[in-house]
Every structure is written in structure tokens, then in C-alpha cells.
Design an enzyme around this catalytic site. Sequence first.
Site, PDB file in Angstrom:
ATOM      1  N   ASN A 280       0.858  -1.183   0.000  1.00 58.84           N
ATOM      2  CA  ASN A 280       0.000   0.000   0.000  1.00 58.84           C
ATOM      3  C   ASN A 280       0.896   1.236   0.000  1.00 58.84           C
ATOM      4  OD1 ASN A 280      -1.910   1.992   0.396  1.00 58.84           O
ATOM      5  ND2 ASN A 280      -2.396   1.398   2.497  1.00 58.84           N
ATOM      6  N   TRP A 281       0.941   1.920  -1.122  1.00 57.66           N
ATOM      7  CA  TRP A 281       1.822   3.089  -1.242  1.00 57.66           C
ATOM      8  C   TRP A 281       1.228   4.331  -0.580  1.00 57.66           C
ATOM      9  CZ3 TRP A 281       4.619   3.444  -6.661  1.00 57.66           C
ATOM     10  CH2 TRP A 281       5.505   2.369  -6.777  1.00 57.66           C
ATOM     11  N   LYS A 282      -0.040   4.276  -0.194  1.00 56.54           N
ATOM     12  CA  LYS A 282      -0.704   5.406   0.463  1.00 56.54           C
ATOM     13  C   LYS A 282      -0.542   6.667  -0.397  1.00 56.54           C
ATOM     14  CE  LYS A 282      -0.135   3.082   4.867  1.00 56.54           C
ATOM     15  NZ  LYS A 282       0.035   3.212   6.340  1.00 56.54           N
TER      16      LYS A 282
ATOM     17  N   HIS B 107      -9.426   0.551   5.362  1.00 55.91           N
ATOM     18  CA  HIS B 107      -8.150   0.836   6.028  1.00 55.91           C
ATOM     19  C   HIS B 107      -8.382   1.802   7.181  1.00 55.91           C
ATOM     20  CE1 HIS B 107      -4.013   2.140   6.690  1.00 55.91           C
ATOM     21  NE2 HIS B 107      -3.640   1.061   6.014  1.00 55.91           N
TER      22      HIS B 107
ATOM     23  N   GLU C 195      -6.792   4.250   8.261  1.00 58.29           N
ATOM     24  CA  GLU C 195      -6.592   5.666   7.948  1.00 58.29           C
ATOM     25  C   GLU C 195      -7.821   6.257   7.260  1.00 58.29           C
ATOM     26  OE1 GLU C 195      -1.814   4.930   7.665  1.00 58.29           O
ATOM     27  OE2 GLU C 195      -2.940   5.261   5.812  1.00 58.29           O
TER      28      GLU C 195
ATOM     29  N   GLU D  37      -4.658  -5.231  10.625  1.00 60.91           N
ATOM     30  CA  GLU D  37      -3.649  -4.191  10.828  1.00 60.91           C
ATOM     31  C   GLU D  37      -3.926  -3.485  12.152  1.00 60.91           C
ATOM     32  OE1 GLU D  37      -1.696  -2.650   6.878  1.00 60.91           O
ATOM     33  OE2 GLU D  37      -3.594  -1.632   7.253  1.00 60.91           O
TER      34      GLU D  37
ATOM     35  N   GLY E  20       2.901   2.173  10.707  1.00 55.79           N
ATOM     36  CA  GLY E  20       3.819   3.278  10.527  1.00 55.79           C
ATOM     37  C   GLY E  20       4.534   3.723  11.781  1.00 55.79           C
TER      38      GLY E  20
ATOM     39  N   SER F 224       3.979  -2.247  10.139  1.00 56.87           N
ATOM     40  CA  SER F 224       5.445  -2.161  10.226  1.00 56.87           C
ATOM     41  C   SER F 224       6.127  -3.473   9.837  1.00 56.87           C
ATOM     42  CB  SER F 224       5.873  -1.721  11.629  1.00 56.87           C
ATOM     43  OG  SER F 224       5.378  -0.436  11.938  1.00 56.87           O
TER      44      SER F 224
ATOM     45  N   GLY G 235       3.167  -1.300   4.184  1.00 58.84           N
ATOM     46  CA  GLY G 235       3.111   0.121   3.899  1.00 58.84           C
ATOM     47  C   GLY G 235       4.427   0.651   3.362  1.00 58.84           C
ATOM     48  N   GLY G 236       5.166   1.365   4.201  1.00 61.43           N
ATOM     49  CA  GLY G 236       6.376   2.047   3.761  1.00 61.43           C
ATOM     50  C   GLY G 236       7.405   1.154   3.101  1.00 61.43           C
TER      51      GLY G 236
END
Length: 239
Positions: free
Chosen positions: A9-11, A91, A93, A161, A167, A199, A220-221
Site C-alpha cells: 500500500n503506497w498510500k 483501512h 486511515e 492491521e 507506521g 510495520s 506500507g512504507g
Amino acid sequence: MPQKIAAGNWKMNGTLEAVPEAGAIAAASGAVETILCPPATLIGPLTLAAQGTDLRIGGQSCHPAASGAHTGDISAAMLADAGATYCITGHSERRADHGESDDDVRAQTEAAWAAGLRAILCIGETLEQREAGETLDVLTAQLEGSLPGGATEENTIIAYEPVWAIGTGKVASPDQVAEVHDALRDHVGPEMSLLYGGSVKAGNAAELFALTNVDGALVGGASLKAADFVPIVEALAAS
């Protein structure tokens, strides 16, 4: 057996300069189902970069309606038209930043199905809920409220998640992950893929994938760069 899946997920990250990263990830995909969910602006370019490979592209959210006066939103049919075959729904967020309820997530998931997309439906508890011992109750309520009837392993993936691990660099302990995933398996049956997110990195991927009922990860990141994401994909393939 549930399908092994590594999803990124590049957000709200990435411009056209990031397309070569997707190409490098595409070159390493194939042993497991590998998915990238970039910003909507990059779905078309990444779809082109992934042509002829096993890499799949997804959207990060969709509006429940197929079209209409919804400025700034994107429909599932538009995602599919741009080349997506998956869509993240629910998600944390989106739930937090946009006030999306379980009812909203259910409607979005149904919209994804209607457009031929496979939904990656996310659930997760906050730190306060975990510390209060409410984790399984919260997740069960989210799942029952968000997951439409008719969900199968063909149209839906569940991603756990924990909100407190997204994150933050914190990762749920193996025992915590196992407890949740075992409970989710009892709820959704033996075939639906269950992903862990929060993470996930190359350094902890193998330990997570060794757990029963962890069929992959929503990353994610660490999915933004091939050098970080490919080792996670390889760890899943080896599990």
C-alpha cells in the site's frame, strides 16, 4: 489452502518517478500473488509497467456509487478501467481520516465486487482497545459489520492491521498476531487469505510468515522500494 499474498500500500506516496520501482518489483513477482496499491494517479502507469508479469495493481479505496456528483472520489469501475484488479477497503486511515463506518466499508466492498475487483478488507484495533482487552471483540464487530454476505476467497482478502502498529515501527508480537489470526480463521473459514499489516519489514517478515494462519502481509512504507519489498515477497515464497 489459502493463497499466499504480498500486497503493498503506497498510500499518498509516489509520482511517475516511482514507476521503475514497480518494474523492479514486477520482475521479482510470481512465486506468490504480489500486489501494489499506488495512488490512483499511478494505477495506469503501473499497470503498463506490470504488463507481461505476475504483478497485480490495486486501488486504495473506492466510492460505493458507480458514478455521480462526488467530487474528488473515484469509483470501483474507474479503478478497474485504469487497470486495477484489487481494491483496499476499510483501512484504518480511511476510517479515521474520513469517518468511514463499517456500513460504508461494506458498501465499498460490494462496489469493488460489482466492478470485478477483489477486496482487501482491513480491520484493526487501537492501542487503547488492546490495552483494555477488547481486541477480539472489536475485530469481530468490525468484521461482522464490514464484510458483506457472499464473501469468498475469490472476491475477498482480510488484512489485520493493528492501528497502533501502522507506521510506528511497532509490530504485534508473534503471540498477539497468532491469537488474532487464529480467531479470524475460525470466523472466515479455511480458504480465505489472512494478511498481517503493521510495520512489516524484511527483518521480521519470515517470523510473521511462519505463524499458522498468516498467509501474507499488507505492507506500507517498506513496499515503496523494490530493495525493501522484494525480500518480503521472497520470505513469503519461502514460508
